[in-house]
Scaffold this active site. Structure first.
Site, PDB file in Angstrom:
ATOM      1  N   HIS A  87       6.486  -1.471   4.054  1.00 20.41           N
ATOM      2  CA  HIS A  87       6.076  -2.876   4.190  1.00 20.41           C
ATOM      3  C   HIS A  87       5.632  -3.523   3.065  1.00 20.41           C
ATOM      4  CE1 HIS A  87       3.002  -0.247   5.785  1.00 20.41           C
ATOM      5  NE2 HIS A  87       2.064  -1.172   5.586  1.00 20.41           N
ATOM      6  N   ASN A 128       0.817  -1.238   0.131  1.00 22.16           N
ATOM      7  CA  ASN A 128       0.028   0.028  -0.014  1.00 22.16           C
ATOM      8  C   ASN A 128       0.894   1.123   0.134  1.00 22.16           C
ATOM      9  OD1 ASN A 128      -2.530  -1.344   0.051  1.00 22.16           O
ATOM     10  ND2 ASN A 128      -2.369  -1.581   2.519  1.00 22.16           N
TER      11      ASN A 128
HETATM   12  P1  AMP Z   1      -1.090  -0.425   5.913  1.00 15.88           P
HETATM   13  O1  AMP Z   1      -2.336  -0.137   6.010  1.00 15.88           O
HETATM   14  O2  AMP Z   1      -0.386  -0.932   4.602  1.00 15.88           O
HETATM   15  O3  AMP Z   1       0.017   0.764   6.394  1.00 15.88           O
HETATM   16  O4  AMP Z   1      -0.612  -1.517   7.014  1.00 15.88           O
HETATM   17  C1  AMP Z   1      -0.217  -1.433   8.089  1.00 15.88           C
HETATM   18  C2  AMP Z   1      -0.311  -2.735   8.828  1.00 15.88           C
HETATM   19  O5  AMP Z   1       0.565  -2.863  10.089  1.00 15.88           O
HETATM   20  C3  AMP Z   1      -1.575  -2.977   9.182  1.00 15.88           C
HETATM   21  O6  AMP Z   1      -2.253  -4.427   8.561  1.00 15.88           O
HETATM   22  C4  AMP Z   1      -1.597  -3.232  10.759  1.00 15.88           C
HETATM   23  O7  AMP Z   1      -2.687  -4.190  11.231  1.00 15.88           O
HETATM   24  C5  AMP Z   1      -0.384  -3.634  10.916  1.00 15.88           C
HETATM   25  N1  AMP Z   1       0.231  -3.216  12.312  1.00 15.88           N
HETATM   26  C6  AMP Z   1      -0.201  -1.943  12.900  1.00 15.88           C
HETATM   27  N2  AMP Z   1       0.687  -1.980  14.311  1.00 15.88           N
HETATM   28  C7  AMP Z   1       1.398  -3.067  14.104  1.00 15.88           C
HETATM   29  C8  AMP Z   1       1.962  -3.723  15.219  1.00 15.88           C
HETATM   30  N3  AMP Z   1       2.589  -3.307  16.385  1.00 15.88           N
HETATM   31  N4  AMP Z   1       2.753  -4.982  14.823  1.00 15.88           N
HETATM   32  C9  AMP Z   1       2.196  -5.632  13.796  1.00 15.88           C
HETATM   33  N5  AMP Z   1       1.283  -5.136  12.945  1.00 15.88           N
HETATM   34  C10 AMP Z   1       1.026  -3.941  13.057  1.00 15.88           C
END
Ligand code: AMP
Ligand code: ZN
Length: 112
Positions: A98, A85
């Site tokens: 990520h 994303n």
């Molecule tokens: P995006 O919307 O592509 O920026 O994805 C961010 C992702 O990070 C989401 O799927 C969240 O569920 C995940 N996320 C947020 N905080 C954490 C955390 N502390 N550990 C693992 N995943 C996380």
């Protein structure tokens, strides 16, 4: 700069780490959207894939190779989806690059 995923790299924020190389880290998404949902990141902060590819194309390749290694390790022999994303319209909420590795169920197309 305060960055959640830099905090995970620094081991200041807990995460379930499933794969690591000298320059990448992979950990389970807190809010899994599939039986396997792992995030693969460069340890060095870059806001998105375009920024990393521009700064260091080989490093971008390492992140993709790590994502493939995670998929193999998770046994996703039937296929999987990589999602990067980028920006608000795509719903990017964490501005540290990520790669989502999603698998273990059929994936719909087009994505939402
Ligand atoms: P995006 O919307 O592509 O920026 O994805 C961010 C992702 O990070 C989401 O799927 C969240 O569920 C995940 N996320 C947020 N905080 C954490 C955390 N502390 N550990 C693992 N995943 C996380
Ligand atoms: Zn960061």
């Amino acid at each position: 700069m305060s960055c959640l995923f830099c905090g995970i790299v620094a081991r200041e924020i807990p995460a379930t780490i499933v794969h690591e190389t000298d320059r990448t880290l992979a950990f389970r998404d807190l809010n899994a959207q599939a039986p396997t949902h792992v995030l693969v990141i460069p340890k060095d902060h870059q806001p998105d894939a375009a920024a990393l590819a521009e700064a260091d194309p080989a490093y971008a390749g390492e992140v993709l190779a790590a994502a493939a290694a995670v998929a193999r390790q998770e046994g996703l022999t039937g296929g999987y989806r990589l999602v990067l994303n980028t920006g608000d319209d795509a719903g990017q909420t964490v501005h540290h690059l990520h790669v989502h590795v999603l698998g273990g169920r059929p994936m719909g197309w087009p994505p939402g």
